[in-house]
Design an enzyme around this catalytic site. Structure first.
Site, mmCIF file in Angstrom:
data_model
loop_
_atom_site.group_PDB
_atom_site.id
_atom_site.type_symbol
_atom_site.label_atom_id
_atom_site.label_comp_id
_atom_site.label_asym_id
_atom_site.label_seq_id
_atom_site.Cartn_x
_atom_site.Cartn_y
_atom_site.Cartn_z
ATOM 1 N N CYS A 1 0.871 -1.190 0.000
ATOM 2 C CA CYS A 1 0.000 0.000 0.000
ATOM 3 C C CYS A 1 0.899 1.228 0.000
ATOM 4 C CB CYS A 1 -0.978 -0.031 1.166
ATOM 5 S SG CYS A 1 -0.220 -0.128 2.802
ATOM 6 N N ARG B 1 -2.200 -0.840 5.532
ATOM 7 C CA ARG B 1 -3.412 -1.373 4.891
ATOM 8 C C ARG B 1 -3.124 -2.727 4.246
ATOM 9 N NH1 ARG B 1 -4.907 3.681 1.192
ATOM 10 N NH2 ARG B 1 -2.665 4.009 1.416
#
Lengths: 280, 71
Positions: A235, A240
């Site tokens: 990410c 994430r």
């Protein structure tokens, strides 16, 4: 391994708040959230201050992780339950980090802080911090099978699954970071060639809980991710994508999945590497 | 965001025209929230204990779209 080995419900946490070998740990993107309120008996780990080397860009080393968990009163045989805000982004990152250093029993509170709040469960004031006796925690050397570095990513172009879990605007190159965060870091926008854009949010329901294993498997298959192949998720800074790593590695049981914590802030600043723009 | 006329705490999600997640924020102590969104049509999804409420809002450049959500 099953879902119940790594994911616990709010009800389970509620029932185990006073269990002697269960340690609830809050890890939040907003590192001050714990100071406002938190789950009773939860200790805090600060993803910036506690988990990053203070000088160079890397994690604290094995001895540093041992010192951290010892000071927090976490023992090797404790069940660690992680939760946090923003749909467990940094709690997932901490989960991956605990696994990197070999903690055997670590779990996520399904839905994190949001689910706990939406259930109207008890939160105590920030100053209500539990006292835990120090331990002598012993960590394992980093598990290289779950962490990817930049050369792994470059070598994976066109051959392994690359899953870019950022928003479509970040993937296509219109933004360098999520819209609510500062637009700095990488020198160039875009994505790693051959990466599939499957935003982290597709893994979760509105209340932050994970979708069913069947729905998650269908999601990745519908996006043409061949789950029989090795996978690297990335990410912006690896938080994430730790959530997506958790889905693929822990919930769906895919063994060859790595999280690239250097992620776009590193790749997008490398000289000479290939970059693509635009949507999938 | 209010419930029975009083500010309520919860979360607000910003969904794009296709219904995809774009951003999410917790409300402030006074029930307020803010997004910086590009011009277009967006859905605000309020999540509070026991309720979920959607509101469609049009964002235009250079102006603030104020949306009151009663849950």
């Amino acid at each position: 391994m099953s879902r119940s080995d790594v994911l616990v419900s709010a009800e389970w946490v509620q029932e185990n708040l006073d269990a002697p070998k269960v340690v609830v740990v809050e890890v939040d993107e907003d590192t001050a959230a714990y100071d406002k309120n938190h789950i009773r008996n939860a200790v805090r780990i600060d993803w910036k201050k506690d988990l990053q080397d203070p000088v160079r860009r890397d994690f604290v080393d094995q001895a540093g992780f041992e010192a951290l968990l010892s000071a927090k009163g976490i023992a090797n045989d404790d069940t660690v339950v992680l939760y946090g805000g923003n749909n467990n982004w940094f709690a997932s990152y901490a989960f991956w980090y605990f696994k990197l250093y070999g903690h055997s029993d670590v779990r996520l509170l399904d839905g994190g802080r949001k689910k706990w709040e939406l259930d109207s469960r008890e939160l105590v004031k920030g100053e209500d911090v539990p006292e835990r006796a120090a331990t002598e925690y012993r960590a394992q050397p980093q598990d290289a099978s779950i962490r990817a570095f930049r050369d792994d990513v470059i070598a994976a172009i066109g051959s392994k699954n690359l899953v870019d879990v950022r928003s479509p605007d970040e993937f296509s190159g219109r933004l360098l970071a999520p819209a609510h965060l500062p637009q700095e870091q990488s020198q160039r926008p875009g994505h790693v060639p051959s990466a599939r854009n499957i935003p982290w949010s597709k893994n979760a329901n509105d209340d932050g809980t994970f979708k069913s294993d069947e729905d998650l498997k269908a999601l990745y298959e519908s996006e043409n991710v061949d789950l029989s192949k090795d996978t690297i998720a990335y990410c912006r800074i690896g938080e994430r994508s730790a959530l997506t790593w958790f889905v693929l590695h822990q919930l769906l049981g895919q063994t060859n999945v790595k999280n690239y914590d250097g992620s776009w802030t590193e790749y997008g600043s490398l000289v000479g590497v290939p970059i693509e723009l635009g949507a999938n | 965001m209010t419930r029975d006329g009083e500010p309520v705490n919860g979360y607000v999600r910003l969904l794009d025209e296709g219904g995809e997640f774009t951003a999410e924020v917790p409300t402030s102590a006074t029930g307020q929230f803010r997004f910086f969104a590009a011009p277009g049509t967006w859905t605000l999804r309020a999540l509070v204990p026991g309720a979920t409420v959607d509101r469609v809002v049009a964002a235009t450049r250079g102006s603030v779209a104020e949306v009151a959500i009663a849950v």
